[in-house]
Design a protein around this motif. Sequence first.
Motif, PDB file in Angstrom:
ATOM      1  N   ASN A  96       0.835  -1.201   0.000  1.00 36.24           N
ATOM      2  CA  ASN A  96       0.000   0.000   0.000  1.00 36.24           C
ATOM      3  C   ASN A  96       0.871   1.254   0.000  1.00 36.24           C
ATOM      4  O   ASN A  96       2.061   1.199  -0.284  1.00 36.24           O
ATOM      5  CB  ASN A  96      -1.017  -0.004   1.137  1.00 36.24           C
ATOM      6  CG  ASN A  96      -2.378   0.519   0.671  1.00 36.24           C
ATOM      7  OD1 ASN A  96      -2.472   1.578   0.073  1.00 36.24           O
ATOM      8  ND2 ASN A  96      -3.428  -0.234   0.951  1.00 36.24           N
ATOM      9  N   ARG A  97       0.285   2.397   0.362  1.00 42.62           N
ATOM     10  CA  ARG A  97       0.916   3.699   0.099  1.00 42.62           C
ATOM     11  C   ARG A  97       1.552   4.308   1.342  1.00 42.62           C
ATOM     12  O   ARG A  97       1.047   4.150   2.456  1.00 42.62           O
ATOM     13  CB  ARG A  97      -0.124   4.665  -0.469  1.00 42.62           C
ATOM     14  CG  ARG A  97      -0.639   4.240  -1.841  1.00 42.62           C
ATOM     15  CD  ARG A  97      -1.840   5.038  -2.300  1.00 42.62           C
ATOM     16  NE  ARG A  97      -2.221   4.625  -3.656  1.00 42.62           N
ATOM     17  CZ  ARG A  97      -3.044   3.603  -3.916  1.00 42.62           C
ATOM     18  NH1 ARG A  97      -3.572   2.885  -2.927  1.00 42.62           N
ATOM     19  NH2 ARG A  97      -3.335   3.287  -5.166  1.00 42.62           N
ATOM     20  N   LYS A 114       8.867   7.770  -5.290  1.00 42.08           N
ATOM     21  CA  LYS A 114       7.479   8.172  -5.529  1.00 42.08           C
ATOM     22  C   LYS A 114       7.033   7.521  -6.834  1.00 42.08           C
ATOM     23  O   LYS A 114       7.283   8.031  -7.918  1.00 42.08           O
ATOM     24  CB  LYS A 114       7.377   9.697  -5.592  1.00 42.08           C
ATOM     25  CG  LYS A 114       7.749  10.381  -4.287  1.00 42.08           C
ATOM     26  CD  LYS A 114       7.703  11.894  -4.406  1.00 42.08           C
ATOM     27  CE  LYS A 114       8.117  12.555  -3.092  1.00 42.08           C
ATOM     28  NZ  LYS A 114       8.110  14.032  -3.177  1.00 42.08           N
ATOM     29  N   ASN A 116       3.764   6.333  -7.321  1.00 40.00           N
ATOM     30  CA  ASN A 116       2.309   6.370  -7.433  1.00 40.00           C
ATOM     31  C   ASN A 116       1.878   7.827  -7.251  1.00 40.00           C
ATOM     32  O   ASN A 116       1.448   8.227  -6.182  1.00 40.00           O
ATOM     33  CB  ASN A 116       1.671   5.455  -6.384  1.00 40.00           C
ATOM     34  CG  ASN A 116       0.162   5.368  -6.511  1.00 40.00           C
ATOM     35  OD1 ASN A 116      -0.573   5.764  -5.618  1.00 40.00           O
ATOM     36  ND2 ASN A 116      -0.318   4.854  -7.623  1.00 40.00           N
ATOM     37  N   ASN A 119       3.259   9.730  -4.183  1.00 41.25           N
ATOM     38  CA  ASN A 119       3.391   8.797  -3.065  1.00 41.25           C
ATOM     39  C   ASN A 119       4.182   7.549  -3.448  1.00 41.25           C
ATOM     40  O   ASN A 119       4.427   7.274  -4.616  1.00 41.25           O
ATOM     41  CB  ASN A 119       1.995   8.401  -2.554  1.00 41.25           C
ATOM     42  CG  ASN A 119       1.170   9.610  -2.175  1.00 41.25           C
ATOM     43  OD1 ASN A 119       1.632  10.497  -1.448  1.00 41.25           O
ATOM     44  ND2 ASN A 119      -0.058   9.672  -2.671  1.00 41.25           N
ATOM     45  N   HIS A 120       4.549   6.793  -2.435  1.00 40.89           N
ATOM     46  CA  HIS A 120       5.265   5.521  -2.581  1.00 40.89           C
ATOM     47  C   HIS A 120       4.251   4.384  -2.474  1.00 40.89           C
ATOM     48  O   HIS A 120       3.362   4.406  -1.615  1.00 40.89           O
ATOM     49  CB  HIS A 120       6.303   5.416  -1.460  1.00 40.89           C
ATOM     50  CG  HIS A 120       7.046   4.114  -1.410  1.00 40.89           C
ATOM     51  ND1 HIS A 120       8.138   3.836  -2.211  1.00 40.89           N
ATOM     52  CD2 HIS A 120       6.872   3.012  -0.637  1.00 40.89           C
ATOM     53  CE1 HIS A 120       8.597   2.634  -1.933  1.00 40.89           C
ATOM     54  NE2 HIS A 120       7.839   2.111  -0.986  1.00 40.89           N
ATOM     55  N   LEU A 121       4.388   3.370  -3.346  1.00 38.61           N
ATOM     56  CA  LEU A 121       3.431   2.262  -3.388  1.00 38.61           C
ATOM     57  C   LEU A 121       4.145   0.918  -3.466  1.00 38.61           C
ATOM     58  O   LEU A 121       5.061   0.735  -4.286  1.00 38.61           O
ATOM     59  CB  LEU A 121       2.505   2.420  -4.597  1.00 38.61           C
ATOM     60  CG  LEU A 121       1.489   1.300  -4.851  1.00 38.61           C
ATOM     61  CD1 LEU A 121       0.425   1.275  -3.747  1.00 38.61           C
ATOM     62  CD2 LEU A 121       0.821   1.462  -6.214  1.00 38.61           C
ATOM     63  N   ASP A 339      -0.074   4.036   5.012  1.00 40.61           N
ATOM     64  CA  ASP A 339       0.610   5.224   5.549  1.00 40.61           C
ATOM     65  C   ASP A 339       0.771   5.182   7.064  1.00 40.61           C
ATOM     66  O   ASP A 339       0.952   6.220   7.704  1.00 40.61           O
ATOM     67  CB  ASP A 339      -0.122   6.509   5.128  1.00 40.61           C
ATOM     68  CG  ASP A 339       0.746   7.756   5.299  1.00 40.61           C
ATOM     69  OD1 ASP A 339       1.961   7.678   5.034  1.00 40.61           O
ATOM     70  OD2 ASP A 339       0.203   8.814   5.704  1.00 40.61           O
TER      71      ASP A 339
END
Length: 368
Positions: A96-97, A114, A116, A119-121, A339
């Motif tokens: 997930n993110r 990053k 996504n 964001n990081h996914l 998160d």
Amino acid sequence: MKPLTLILSAFLLVVATLDQANAQVEDFDSIRLYTLKNESGMTVKVTNYGAIITSLTAPDRNGHFADVVLGYNRVEDYINAVDKPYFGAIVGRYGNRIAAGEFTLDGETYTLLKNNGPNHLHGGAIGFDKVVWDADFDPSNQSIALSYLAKDKEEGYPGNLQLTVTYTLTNDNELIVDYHATTDKATPVNVTQHSYFNLKGEGEGKILDHELMINAKKFTPVDEGLIPTGELANVAGTPFDFTSAKPIGRDIGQEDQQLTYGGGFDHNWVLNKGDDDDALTLAARVYEPTTGRVMEIHTTEPGIQFYCGNFLDGRLIGKSGKAYVHRGGFCLETQHYPDSPNQETFPSTILRPGQEHQTQTIFKFSAK
């Protein structure tokens, strides 16, 4: 499975990031495909590339088996798939993110890719879904233990993380997934299984008529980047209420800001855990009315991400030669909340030296 052409097809994709991911090109020659089979005839096929479940057959109400997970017949197709859908893979170090691709732990800020939007996914450019795992196949117990050492600073994460994921197929048509990890430095860990299911059979159209129950009274609303706001919102009176089984498509077209953000359902539900947060708990149940197939998910995790294939668009052609259409598969990913490293009120995902990360998820198949 020993795909000799894979080295050539993977080389250009991998060589540019070898230093970052600590991958070895020669590892790709060690990829294998393993088959688990129980007494009733159910089979699960697993490759040590990405710890991917490539196939899972389950019986319908007449005893006929069909493959109910999306995927491919060749490992090259997993590597080269457009949009990187993570079919069947183990994702991590953080599934997930993570907002803005960074988090602060013990006073140090760590920067991640990053991949996504902002964001990081799912662990980055080369997460656990894109590496070759060591495999210990135990045919006498119909299990396979897959191990991987994620090195310190791999994809930006701290600590050498030793992870083992074990798949076991029982004669009760249960696929048990056990996760175990240790680290030599504090690090966030949120590892999950990312199979897409269609209980009609892979490639057999949309999943909107599947009837879904999620054992959760709350979910975590998100912003437009699909990062949780920190709120635990009640599902009652919203399209996110799956406390009683209903077709996935019943409320998906409602005017709702959260559905707009996700392009449909792509959210984390807060599971009803009772008094023991670490207990194995019923998380979800799915029923497909035309075949009678039922899948139940039990987990020790506090949350489950329900994603209904919003980004599938027919470009990906699966094992049977059929296109994977929009909402042609769904994921139910047992997990900690997205998160969490940046959300103090969420259950912690931080693993420290001397501790053991241990979780279990069970996928149980039947028919009615």
